[in-house]
Design an enzyme around this catalytic site. Structure first.
Site, PDB file in Angstrom:
ATOM      1  CB  CYS A 103      -4.012   4.389 -10.799  1.00 26.49           C
ATOM      2  SG  CYS A 103      -3.203   4.540  -9.082  1.00 26.49           S
ATOM      3  CG  HIS A 245      -3.983   0.837 -12.564  1.00 24.19           C
ATOM      4  ND1 HIS A 245      -2.927   1.120 -12.512  1.00 24.19           N
ATOM      5  CD2 HIS A 245      -4.570   0.865 -11.270  1.00 24.19           C
ATOM      6  CE1 HIS A 245      -2.504   1.139 -11.120  1.00 24.19           C
ATOM      7  NE2 HIS A 245      -3.635   1.269 -10.412  1.00 24.19           N
ATOM      8  CG  ASN A 275      -1.150   0.282  -8.244  1.00 21.54           C
ATOM      9  OD1 ASN A 275      -0.507   1.012  -8.908  1.00 21.54           O
ATOM     10  ND2 ASN A 275      -2.134   0.091  -7.541  1.00 21.54           N
TER      11      ASN A 275
HETATM   12  N1  COA Z   1       0.122  -9.509   4.846  1.00 18.58           N
HETATM   13  C1  COA Z   1      -0.633 -10.304   5.788  1.00 18.58           C
HETATM   14  N2  COA Z   1      -1.918 -10.082   6.337  1.00 18.58           N
HETATM   15  C2  COA Z   1      -2.239  -8.882   6.024  1.00 18.58           C
HETATM   16  C3  COA Z   1      -1.757  -7.970   5.017  1.00 18.58           C
HETATM   17  C4  COA Z   1      -0.537  -8.213   4.670  1.00 18.58           C
HETATM   18  N3  COA Z   1       0.489  -7.456   3.699  1.00 18.58           N
HETATM   19  N4  COA Z   1      -2.376  -6.686   4.836  1.00 18.58           N
HETATM   20  C5  COA Z   1      -3.477  -7.095   5.618  1.00 18.58           C
HETATM   21  N5  COA Z   1      -3.457  -8.263   6.296  1.00 18.58           N
HETATM   22  C6  COA Z   1      -4.552  -8.898   7.251  1.00 18.58           C
HETATM   23  C7  COA Z   1      -5.299  -7.755   7.560  1.00 18.58           C
HETATM   24  O1  COA Z   1      -4.843  -7.396   9.047  1.00 18.58           O
HETATM   25  C8  COA Z   1      -6.512  -8.785   7.888  1.00 18.58           C
HETATM   26  O2  COA Z   1      -6.423  -9.480   9.323  1.00 18.58           O
HETATM   27  P1  COA Z   1      -7.520  -9.526  10.275  1.00 18.58           P
HETATM   28  O3  COA Z   1      -8.647 -10.494   9.538  1.00 18.58           O
HETATM   29  O4  COA Z   1      -6.882 -10.347  11.334  1.00 18.58           O
HETATM   30  O5  COA Z   1      -8.066  -8.265  10.611  1.00 18.58           O
HETATM   31  C9  COA Z   1      -6.922  -9.877   6.901  1.00 18.58           C
HETATM   32  O6  COA Z   1      -5.457  -9.702   6.296  1.00 18.58           O
HETATM   33  C10 COA Z   1      -7.648  -9.393   5.762  1.00 18.58           C
HETATM   34  O7  COA Z   1      -7.479  -8.016   5.634  1.00 18.58           O
HETATM   35  P2  COA Z   1      -8.257  -7.340   4.410  1.00 18.58           P
HETATM   36  O8  COA Z   1      -7.993  -5.875   4.317  1.00 18.58           O
HETATM   37  O9  COA Z   1      -9.606  -7.772   4.310  1.00 18.58           O
HETATM   38  O10 COA Z   1      -7.699  -8.179   2.988  1.00 18.58           O
HETATM   39  P3  COA Z   1      -8.281  -8.083   1.503  1.00 18.58           P
HETATM   40  O11 COA Z   1      -8.419  -9.512   1.173  1.00 18.58           O
HETATM   41  O12 COA Z   1      -9.191  -7.038   1.273  1.00 18.58           O
HETATM   42  O13 COA Z   1      -6.843  -7.544   0.931  1.00 18.58           O
HETATM   43  C11 COA Z   1      -6.077  -5.731  -0.188  1.00 18.58           C
HETATM   44  C12 COA Z   1      -6.362  -6.227   1.212  1.00 18.58           C
HETATM   45  C13 COA Z   1      -5.215  -4.162   0.101  1.00 18.58           C
HETATM   46  C14 COA Z   1      -4.839  -6.514  -0.770  1.00 18.58           C
HETATM   47  C15 COA Z   1      -7.178  -5.437  -1.112  1.00 18.58           C
HETATM   48  O14 COA Z   1      -8.240  -4.832  -0.209  1.00 18.58           O
HETATM   49  C16 COA Z   1      -6.936  -4.641  -2.181  1.00 18.58           C
HETATM   50  O15 COA Z   1      -6.097  -5.166  -3.077  1.00 18.58           O
HETATM   51  N6  COA Z   1      -7.729  -3.330  -2.471  1.00 18.58           N
HETATM   52  C17 COA Z   1      -7.508  -2.690  -3.372  1.00 18.58           C
HETATM   53  C18 COA Z   1      -6.495  -1.761  -3.378  1.00 18.58           C
HETATM   54  C19 COA Z   1      -5.812  -1.233  -4.550  1.00 18.58           C
HETATM   55  O16 COA Z   1      -5.794  -1.862  -5.454  1.00 18.58           O
HETATM   56  N7  COA Z   1      -5.562   0.121  -4.437  1.00 18.58           N
HETATM   57  C20 COA Z   1      -4.879   0.831  -5.635  1.00 18.58           C
HETATM   58  C21 COA Z   1      -6.102   1.160  -6.609  1.00 18.58           C
HETATM   59  S1  COA Z   1      -5.488   2.279  -7.563  1.00 18.58           S
END
Ligand code: COA
Length: 382
Positions: A103, A245, A275
């Site tokens: 990215c 980004h 993204n």
């Molecule tokens: N829909 C519903 N629930 C979801 C889900 C979805 N799409 N994805 C994950 N969950 C659930 C998880 O299973 C977890 O459940 P649990 O508490 O029962 O185990 C809960 O939501 C929280 O998950 P978590 O991974 O802690 O969520 P988060 O707040 O960290 O959000 C992302 C997850 C991926 C959105 C976040 O970590 C993120 O955006 N990270 C950066 C990713 C990114 O930008 N990558 C590209 C960079 S170039």
């Protein structure tokens, strides 16, 4: 810019994986994303964006010296997506290569083109960020498949006596985080002798540790923007817009808090595209210009971050030579004629190679028969 027509909303996604519009919007800010059709690839999206960029810059493809495509979803390991686009454009004077920095790729690529122009080696470069991320998603992983979309954006850079353009850039990498985000493919490790065959189902699908990537992103955005500002002799107050980004609204909000600036200093359009990896900054740049958020002589910054891990910031003094300043009256028809010529040239060259191969396959037989006849004539049966 060029994005596919097909829109995939959060509600559409909730029919595929266990998720909801409310969850995706509140955790990421994304409402919908674009999905490439069966006929669209990274190169076709990149080509459309490139043609639009050439039109805005009002230059001919044959004037280009270099084409760089930043992408994580190329058609092949080689030939490069850049080479495909170079041939379709008819940019017969240009070198072409893909750049792999996930990215951060677009910012890396703009810096490479800028350096080549600054040394005097080249005059004009086309930099494209293009992705078909939806082709490499694991559609059973709700932690990643909700985040990404497809699209392309492109810019033309050219040498200019007017001060400005790219003022500074900071490119960084920390490969110790290579396990946090990636798209494994069949590579040298998998193909090494004595290795068991790779798990093809795991191959070419994205994996990510969302939490760790989130922490990394919020840390490096502010840090690298400040480093790029220092190099340019500017401060955050000099910036009229940051084009980041487009990964997650919460990442952008955290970066704004870290930099102690209003969130609206950051341009955001991830709600409509998700993204799009290396394409997200050029797509956001185009929309920022269309919305009048960037004006002549504004200081703006780009910041990218992603797999590698890689990250990159760049400070730009915005200025684009106006087409009417040019001495040559270039027009759309000449570009269209070059595209048509390039298309038929490619087809005819491939066809003539096929015919040659066919002839070669027939000829050895003829040669053997001819030699045999001569031996019969000479009564030479040894
Ligand atoms: N829909 C519903 N629930 C979801 C889900 C979805 N799409 N994805 C994950 N969950 C659930 C998880 O299973 C977890 O459940 P649990 O508490 O029962 O185990 C809960 O939501 C929280 O998950 P978590 O991974 O802690 O969520 P988060 O707040 O960290 O959000 C992302 C997850 C991926 C959105 C976040 O970590 C993120 O955006 N990270 C950066 C990713 C990114 O930008 N990558 C590209 C960079 S170039």
């Amino acid at each position: 810019m060029s994005v596919p027509d097909t829109v995939l909303t959060n509600d559409d996604l909730s029919a595929i994986v266990d998720t909801s519009d409310e969850w995706i919007r509140s955790r990421t800010g994304i409402r919908e994303r674009r999905i490439a059709s069966d006929k669209e690839t990274t190169a076709t999206l990149g080509l459309k964006a490139a043609q639009r960029a050439l039109e805005v810059a009002d230059i001919l493809p044959v004037e280009l010296d270099m084409i760089i495509v930043a992408t994580s979803t190329p058609e092949n390991i080689f030939p490069s997506t850049a080479s495909l686009i170079q041939s379709w454009l008819g940019a017969n004077k240009a070198g072409a290569f893909d750049l792999s920095a996930a990215c951060s790729g677009f910012v890396y690529a703009v810096d490479m083109a800028t350096q080549a122009i600054r040394t005097g080696r080249i005059q004009k470069a086309l930099v494209i960020g293009s992705e078909t991320m939806t082709r490499v998603l694991d559609w059973s992983d709700r932690g990643t498949c909700i985040l990404f979309g497809d699209g392309a954006g492109a810019v033309v850079l050219e040498a200019s006596p007017v001060e400005g353009g790219v003022l500074s850039a900071v490119l960084r990498s920390d490969g110790s985080g290579s396990d946090l985000l990636g798209i494994p493919t069949v590579g040298s490790y998998d193909m090494a002798p004595n290795e068991t065959l790779p798990d093809v189902h795991r191959m070419s699908k994205m994996h990510m540790n969302g939490g760790e990537v989130f922490k990394f992103a919020t840390r490096v955005i502010g840090e690298s923007i400040n480093q790029a500002l220092d190099l340019a002799g500017l401060t955050i107050k000099d910036l009229s817009l940051i084009v980041p980004h487009q990964a997650n609204l919460r990442i952008i909000a955290a970066a704004a808090r870290g930099l102690k600036v209003e969130e609206n200093l950051f341009f955001v359009n991830l709600d409509r595209y998700g993204n799009t990896s290396a394409a997200s900054i050029p797509i956001a740049l185009v929309e920022a210009i269309q919305q009048g958020r960037i004006k002549e002589n504004d200081h703006i910054a780009f910041v990218g971050f992603g797999g590698g891990l890689t990250w990159a910031s760049m400070v730009v003094k915005w200025g684009a030579p106006k087409p009417e300043d040019r001495t040559k009256a270039l027009n759309r028809q000449r570009r269209e004629a070059i595209y048509a010529f390039a298309f038929w040239r490619g087809r005819l060259l491939r066809l003539s190679r096929q015919i040659n191969n066919l002839i070669k396959r027939i000829r050895p037989e003829q040669g053997r028969m001819e030699r045999l006849r001569r031996r019969v004539d000479r009564q030479d049966f040894k």
